[in-house]
Design an enzyme around this catalytic site. Structure first.
Site, PDB file in Angstrom:
ATOM      1  N   ASP A  26      58.986  75.252  62.170  1.00 33.51           N
ATOM      2  CA  ASP A  26      58.870  76.179  63.356  1.00 33.51           C
ATOM      3  C   ASP A  26      59.193  77.567  62.617  1.00 33.51           C
ATOM      4  OD1 ASP A  26      58.342  77.523  66.082  1.00 33.51           O
ATOM      5  OD2 ASP A  26      60.322  78.152  65.401  1.00 33.51           O
ATOM      6  N   LEU A  59      70.237  73.389  71.227  1.00 36.13           N
ATOM      7  CA  LEU A  59      71.854  73.256  71.005  1.00 36.13           C
ATOM      8  C   LEU A  59      72.361  74.377  71.455  1.00 36.13           C
ATOM      9  CD1 LEU A  59      71.836  71.886  67.414  1.00 36.13           C
ATOM     10  CD2 LEU A  59      71.083  70.715  69.297  1.00 36.13           C
ATOM     11  N   LYS A  75      54.489  82.802  64.249  1.00 37.09           N
ATOM     12  CA  LYS A  75      54.504  83.391  65.553  1.00 37.09           C
ATOM     13  C   LYS A  75      54.062  85.029  65.402  1.00 37.09           C
ATOM     14  CE  LYS A  75      58.198  80.972  67.126  1.00 37.09           C
ATOM     15  NZ  LYS A  75      58.938  80.728  66.185  1.00 37.09           N
ATOM     16  N   SER A  88      54.935  81.977  73.871  1.00 37.59           N
ATOM     17  CA  SER A  88      56.260  82.175  73.522  1.00 37.59           C
ATOM     18  C   SER A  88      56.785  82.878  74.568  1.00 37.59           C
ATOM     19  CB  SER A  88      56.925  81.988  72.232  1.00 37.59           C
ATOM     20  OG  SER A  88      58.080  81.885  72.382  1.00 37.59           O
ATOM     21  N   LYS A 144      67.498  73.843  64.751  1.00 41.53           N
ATOM     22  CA  LYS A 144      67.732  74.561  63.412  1.00 41.53           C
ATOM     23  C   LYS A 144      69.049  74.320  62.808  1.00 41.53           C
ATOM     24  CE  LYS A 144      69.660  78.003  60.978  1.00 41.53           C
ATOM     25  NZ  LYS A 144      71.102  78.315  60.757  1.00 41.53           N
ATOM     26  N   GLY A 166      60.923  69.313  65.291  1.00 42.17           N
ATOM     27  CA  GLY A 166      60.595  70.074  64.160  1.00 42.17           C
ATOM     28  C   GLY A 166      61.715  70.832  63.786  1.00 42.17           C
ATOM     29  N   TRP A 178      65.012  80.191  62.539  1.00 43.49           N
ATOM     30  CA  TRP A 178      65.330  81.410  62.718  1.00 43.49           C
ATOM     31  C   TRP A 178      66.884  81.738  62.154  1.00 43.49           C
ATOM     32  CZ3 TRP A 178      69.596  83.071  65.870  1.00 43.49           C
ATOM     33  CH2 TRP A 178      69.703  84.646  66.129  1.00 43.49           C
ATOM     34  N   ARG A 211      73.132  67.515  58.922  1.00 42.63           N
ATOM     35  CA  ARG A 211      72.665  67.817  60.229  1.00 42.63           C
ATOM     36  C   ARG A 211      71.290  67.825  60.491  1.00 42.63           C
ATOM     37  NH1 ARG A 211      76.402  73.497  61.391  1.00 42.63           N
ATOM     38  NH2 ARG A 211      78.448  72.419  61.650  1.00 42.63           N
ATOM     39  N   TYR A 265      61.196  86.294  61.456  1.00 45.63           N
ATOM     40  CA  TYR A 265      62.557  85.702  60.758  1.00 45.63           C
ATOM     41  C   TYR A 265      62.494  86.195  59.513  1.00 45.63           C
ATOM     42  CZ  TYR A 265      62.074  82.608  64.830  1.00 45.63           C
ATOM     43  OH  TYR A 265      61.705  81.947  66.224  1.00 45.63           O
ATOM     44  N   HIS A 298      54.718  85.860  70.217  1.00 38.97           N
ATOM     45  CA  HIS A 298      56.262  85.622  70.342  1.00 38.97           C
ATOM     46  C   HIS A 298      56.784  85.862  71.738  1.00 38.97           C
ATOM     47  CE1 HIS A 298      59.659  85.290  67.150  1.00 38.97           C
ATOM     48  NE2 HIS A 298      60.164  84.666  68.276  1.00 38.97           N
TER      49      HIS A 298
HETATM   50  N1  LIG Z   1      60.300  81.739  70.327  1.00 38.60           N
HETATM   51  C1  LIG Z   1      61.485  82.540  70.552  1.00 38.60           C
HETATM   52  O1  LIG Z   1      61.512  83.405  70.822  1.00 38.60           O
HETATM   53  C2  LIG Z   1      62.689  81.815  69.848  1.00 38.60           C
HETATM   54  C3  LIG Z   1      64.024  82.229  69.983  1.00 38.60           C
HETATM   55  C4  LIG Z   1      65.008  81.547  69.376  1.00 38.60           C
HETATM   56  C5  LIG Z   1      64.765  80.322  68.436  1.00 38.60           C
HETATM   57  N2  LIG Z   1      63.634  80.031  68.251  1.00 38.60           N
HETATM   58  C6  LIG Z   1      63.250  78.932  67.237  1.00 38.60           C
HETATM   59  O2  LIG Z   1      64.094  77.786  67.824  1.00 38.60           O
HETATM   60  C7  LIG Z   1      64.842  77.383  66.697  1.00 38.60           C
HETATM   61  C8  LIG Z   1      66.045  76.689  67.212  1.00 38.60           C
HETATM   62  O3  LIG Z   1      66.950  77.685  68.066  1.00 38.60           O
HETATM   63  P1  LIG Z   1      68.203  78.450  67.301  1.00 38.60           P
HETATM   64  O4  LIG Z   1      68.090  78.366  66.015  1.00 38.60           O
HETATM   65  O5  LIG Z   1      68.449  79.770  67.835  1.00 38.60           O
HETATM   66  O6  LIG Z   1      69.532  77.608  68.101  1.00 38.60           O
HETATM   67  P2  LIG Z   1      69.863  75.865  68.045  1.00 38.60           P
HETATM   68  O7  LIG Z   1      68.811  75.137  67.096  1.00 38.60           O
HETATM   69  O8  LIG Z   1      70.133  75.361  69.403  1.00 38.60           O
HETATM   70  O9  LIG Z   1      71.147  75.864  67.286  1.00 38.60           O
HETATM   71  C9  LIG Z   1      71.418  76.175  65.663  1.00 38.60           C
HETATM   72  C10 LIG Z   1      72.553  76.289  65.524  1.00 38.60           C
HETATM   73  O10 LIG Z   1      73.486  75.006  65.510  1.00 38.60           O
HETATM   74  C11 LIG Z   1      73.887  74.262  64.172  1.00 38.60           C
HETATM   75  N3  LIG Z   1      73.723  72.911  64.004  1.00 38.60           N
HETATM   76  C12 LIG Z   1      72.446  72.537  64.000  1.00 38.60           C
HETATM   77  N4  LIG Z   1      72.559  71.049  63.880  1.00 38.60           N
HETATM   78  C13 LIG Z   1      73.896  70.807  64.153  1.00 38.60           C
HETATM   79  C14 LIG Z   1      74.573  69.512  64.334  1.00 38.60           C
HETATM   80  N5  LIG Z   1      74.057  68.448  64.230  1.00 38.60           N
HETATM   81  N6  LIG Z   1      75.924  69.752  64.780  1.00 38.60           N
HETATM   82  C15 LIG Z   1      76.633  70.921  64.825  1.00 38.60           C
HETATM   83  N7  LIG Z   1      75.969  72.282  64.470  1.00 38.60           N
HETATM   84  C16 LIG Z   1      74.443  72.000  64.300  1.00 38.60           C
HETATM   85  C17 LIG Z   1      73.478  75.183  63.186  1.00 38.60           C
HETATM   86  O11 LIG Z   1      74.190  75.400  62.023  1.00 38.60           O
HETATM   87  P3  LIG Z   1      73.831  75.311  60.600  1.00 38.60           P
HETATM   88  O12 LIG Z   1      72.534  75.968  60.388  1.00 38.60           O
HETATM   89  O13 LIG Z   1      74.732  76.050  60.059  1.00 38.60           O
HETATM   90  O14 LIG Z   1      73.783  73.834  60.302  1.00 38.60           O
HETATM   91  C18 LIG Z   1      73.088  76.564  63.851  1.00 38.60           C
HETATM   92  O15 LIG Z   1      74.145  77.446  63.959  1.00 38.60           O
HETATM   93  C19 LIG Z   1      65.061  78.600  66.026  1.00 38.60           C
HETATM   94  O16 LIG Z   1      65.677  78.421  64.608  1.00 38.60           O
HETATM   95  C20 LIG Z   1      63.513  79.173  65.961  1.00 38.60           C
HETATM   96  O17 LIG Z   1      62.745  78.396  64.826  1.00 38.60           O
HETATM   97  C21 LIG Z   1      62.338  80.557  68.855  1.00 38.60           C
END
Ligand SMILES: NC(=O)c1ccc[n+]([C@@H]2O[C@H](COP(=O)([O-])OP(=O)(O)OC[C@H]3O[C@@H](n4cnc5c(N)ncnc54)[C@H](OP(=O)(O)O)[C@@H]3O)[C@@H](O)[C@H]2O)c1
Length: 303
Positions: A46, A203, A80, A152, A252, A19, A23, A258, A51, A113
């Site tokens: 998601d 990531l 959430k 979550s 994300k 997905g 965030w 990406r 958010y 959440h």
């Molecule tokens: N349930 C919860 O409490 C909770 C907590 C945190 C997150 N979440 C959910 O999980 C999702 C993912 O977590 P996250 O956004 O915190 O972190 P993540 O997906 O681990 O990392 C996102 C970061 O990585 C970069 N990125 C993405 N694809 C890339 C690639 N192919 N190469 C290099 N860099 C890349 C993005 O940059 P760009 O966007 O600038 O490309 C962004 O800065 C969130 O967006 C949210 O929906 C839920």
């Protein structure tokens, strides 16, 4: 080799494994990200009330549906319930607000959440237990506003309480997961209890500044060598790592290239040795420690 594009939930319905996370997907960028993602084959988005961008996501969803790119029933949309809406009477209005913003009649999955409640000003609220909230969420399934409900950031003891005191089985647990934080025991507990696990921060938030970060996972030698062996990118390795474990995953990005890269993960798989070496990276290190809530009696993390 199984592609692992979808998993079956406890009731037999299907959830797309990869997905789009939203965030920190900024206004003016998140709508485009959702449109690009749908064109690239994402069928799972998601979202969360907190958010603050569900309106723009909803605009992109309706445009994709009205232009015939995708049908509502093909999409799996997650939102959430925020911590300030845990009181029984606040739960249904909170989902209704999200649905209005998302341009939807129902949500595919509604998650609590966090297990702990807050006041509107984000101070901790010690007066509401998550079972009060869960019971209100069960009513959302009864009235058809939510197809599934889930959790979550709950720990194993908290999930057990929902399993034993709740009426509706939690479909999903969404938790932080990546090679620095594999949470093997919690994942096995959920999967063996028919609760699907979704990995957030897969990531480890590449690029996000954190002085105590053990190193950028996208540059980790094990991740890079497995990527090279499969003609894949490090990000694709981190996404596929979760699919191999039966975990759904929500990277994300607001960057079109990406977004496309992150879902091209169905044409390769890992050997047991490769999985073992990815698991060996684990440091029990969190990028979302949520330290500000540590004094709450329902704070979920011991590590
Ligand atoms: N349930 C919860 O409490 C909770 C907590 C945190 C997150 N979440 C959910 O999980 C999702 C993912 O977590 P996250 O956004 O915190 O972190 P993540 O997906 O681990 O990392 C996102 C970061 O990585 C970069 N990125 C993405 N694809 C890339 C690639 N192919 N190469 C290099 N860099 C890349 C993005 O940059 P760009 O966007 O600038 O490309 C962004 O800065 C969130 O967006 C949210 O929906 C839920």
């Amino acid at each position: 080799m199984p592609e692992r594009r979808v998993v079956s939930l406890h009731d037999g319905s299907q959830m797309p494994t990869v997905g789009l996370g939203t965030w920190k997907a900024e206004p003016s960028k998140v709508g485009n990200a959702v449109s690009v993602a749908i064109r690239e084959g994402y069928r799972h988005i998601d979202c969360a009330a907190v958010y603050g961008n569900e309106g723009e996501v909803g605009q992109a969803l309706i445009e994709s549906m009205q232009s015939g790119v995708v049908k509502r029933e093909e999409m799996f949309i997650v939102s959430k319930l925020w911590n300030a809406d845990h009181q029984h009477a606040k739960v249904k209005p909170a989902l209704e607000r999200s649905l209005k913003l998302l341009n939807l009649d129902y949500i595919d999955l509604y998650l609590m959440h966090w297990p702990l409640a807050m006041h509107d000003d984000r101070s901790l609220n010690f007066d509401i237990h998550f079972m009060e909230t869960w019971k209100a969420m069960e009513e959302l399934v009864d009235c058809g506003l939510a197809r599934h409900i889930g959790l979550s950031n709950f720990n194993q003891a908290q999930i057990s309480e929902v399993l034993s005191s709740g009426r509706i089985h939690p479909a999903v647990l969404q938790i932080e997961n990546h090679p620095y934080l594999t949470q093997t025991e919690l994942v096995e507990f959920c999967l063996s209890n028919n609760i699907q696990v979704t990995a957030y921060c897969p990531l480890a938030r590449a690029g996000f500044p954190r002085p105590d970060r053990p190193g950028n996972l996208l540059e980790h030698p094990t991740v890079c060598s497995i990527a090279a062996a499969h003609n894949a990118t490090p990000t694709q390795v981190l996404v596929r790592f979760q699919l191999e474990r039966g975990i759904t995953v929500i990277p994300k990005s607001v960057t079109a290239e990406r977004i496309k890269e992150n879902i091209q993960v169905f044409a390769f798989s890992f050997s047991d040795e490769e999985m073992k070496s990815l698991h060996a990276i684990n440091l029990d290190w969190r990028i979302v420690p949520n330290e500000g809530c540590r004094e709450h009696p329902l704070f979920p993390f011991s590590l």
